[in-house]
Design a protein around this motif. Structure first.
Motif, short mmCIF file in Angstrom:
data_model
loop_
_atom_site.label_atom_id
_atom_site.label_comp_id
_atom_site.label_asym_id
_atom_site.label_seq_id
_atom_site.Cartn_x
_atom_site.Cartn_y
_atom_site.Cartn_z
N MET A 29 -48.74 4.41 19.35
CA MET A 29 -47.62 3.64 19.89
C MET A 29 -48.01 2.94 21.19
N ASN A 30 -48.83 3.58 22.01
CA ASN A 30 -49.27 2.97 23.26
C ASN A 30 -50.08 1.70 22.99
N LEU A 72 -47.99 -5.77 21.99
CA LEU A 72 -46.77 -6.56 21.93
C LEU A 72 -46.27 -6.99 23.30
N PHE A 73 -46.39 -6.09 24.28
CA PHE A 73 -45.78 -6.37 25.58
C PHE A 73 -46.80 -6.57 26.71
N TRP A 99 -41.76 -5.42 34.62
CA TRP A 99 -42.57 -5.87 33.49
C TRP A 99 -42.83 -7.37 33.58
N ALA A 100 -41.76 -8.16 33.79
CA ALA A 100 -41.90 -9.61 33.86
C ALA A 100 -42.81 -10.04 35.01
N GLN A 101 -42.65 -9.40 36.16
CA GLN A 101 -43.48 -9.75 37.32
C GLN A 101 -44.94 -9.34 37.10
N SER A 102 -45.14 -8.25 36.37
CA SER A 102 -46.51 -7.83 36.07
C SER A 102 -47.21 -8.85 35.18
N ILE A 103 -46.45 -9.43 34.24
CA ILE A 103 -47.01 -10.44 33.36
C ILE A 103 -47.29 -11.73 34.11
N VAL A 104 -46.30 -12.23 34.82
CA VAL A 104 -46.42 -13.54 35.48
C VAL A 104 -47.43 -13.52 36.61
N PHE A 105 -47.47 -12.42 37.36
CA PHE A 105 -48.36 -12.35 38.52
C PHE A 105 -49.64 -11.58 38.24
N ALA A 163 -47.10 -3.23 30.02
CA ALA A 163 -46.37 -2.51 28.98
C ALA A 163 -45.87 -1.16 29.45
N ALA A 164 -46.52 -0.57 30.44
CA ALA A 164 -46.12 0.75 30.93
C ALA A 164 -44.72 0.73 31.52
N HIS A 165 -44.28 -0.41 32.02
CA HIS A 165 -42.95 -0.50 32.62
C HIS A 165 -41.84 -0.42 31.58
#
Length: 225
Positions: free
Chosen positions: A1-2, A8-9, A162-168, A174-176
């Motif tokens: 699952m991880n 996916l994320f 999560w969103a900030q981890s992706i954008v920045f 995914a851990a968030h």
């Protein structure tokens, strides 16, 4: 699952974002004649103004609400607004905007399927993207039912992280989302999919938002005697 969560994320957002940017650039460079909204106003005006206005007011409010809400770090608003208060504001504003968008989108989709002239001029991608946007709005409204059971703002903060981890490019995004409800996950995945197919649909007209209209001079239209 991880591993699936990471795919996916953690990785899919970058794939969707890359196709979004590169695909939009290539389409503008090689297919400018297709860079349009494909308005159906000349074919049928029935219900168009109401549906279009409701849809665009709702979708623009939702877009900028997500943009500010997800990408603003918690420390910026923490001194004057608690996370729970911010979540209540998001529920109320997002709920109203979502209902407006859903009603307007349903009117537009009804025109495309049940108005013979509009249906004849509609492409598969037109119907598909509008349908996906309506499903996405319904999923967003569905998250409200889950959000009212945890008004401390905890889940909202995790989604923002999560969103900030992706954008920045912070890594381990995914851990968030560990333990976040399935409806939030579906909402995110469908949103990323819409971003992925964006360059291949009529949504590209968003890049050409006619901001110049806000400052243009009025047109004088005279009726024939």
């Amino acid at each position: 699952m991880n591993y699936l969560d990471t795919l996916l994320f953690g990785l899919y957002p970058y794939l969707a974002g890359s196709v979004f940017l590169i695909g939009s650039l290539l389409r503008f460079d090689h297919g400018q004649y297709t860079w349009k909204t494909g308005s159906s106003q000349l074919l049928s005006r029935r219900r168009l103004r109401l549906g279009s206005n409701l849809f665009h007011i709702g979708v623009l409010t939702i877009f900028f609400g997500h943009l500010v809400g997800l990408l603003t770090p918690h420390w910026v608003y923490a001194p004057f607004m608690a996370a729970g208060t911010k979540q209540l504001v998001a529920i109320v504003v997002g709920g109203v905007a979502g209902v407006l968008c859903l009603i307007g989108g349903a009117i537009l989709l009804y025109r495309r399927f049940f108005d013979s002239r509009v249906r004849a001029s509609s492409s598969v991608s037109d119907n598909l993207i509008l349908s996906l946007l309506l499903v996405q709005v319904m999923l967003g409204l569905g998250t409200i039912g889950s959000a009212v059971h945890h008004l401390d703002g905890g889940v909202m903060l995790r989604l923002a992280e999560w969103a900030q981890s992706i954008v920045f490019f912070k890594g381990d995004a995914a851990a968030h989302l560990a333990g976040v409800g399935w409806i939030y996950r579906l909402h995110i995945l469908l949103g990323l999919t819409i971003v992925l197919i964006f360059p291949f649909t009529r949504l590209v007209h968003v890049w050409s938002a006619p901001l110049g209209y806000l400052g243009r001079r009025y047109q004088i239209v005279r009726r024939r005697a």
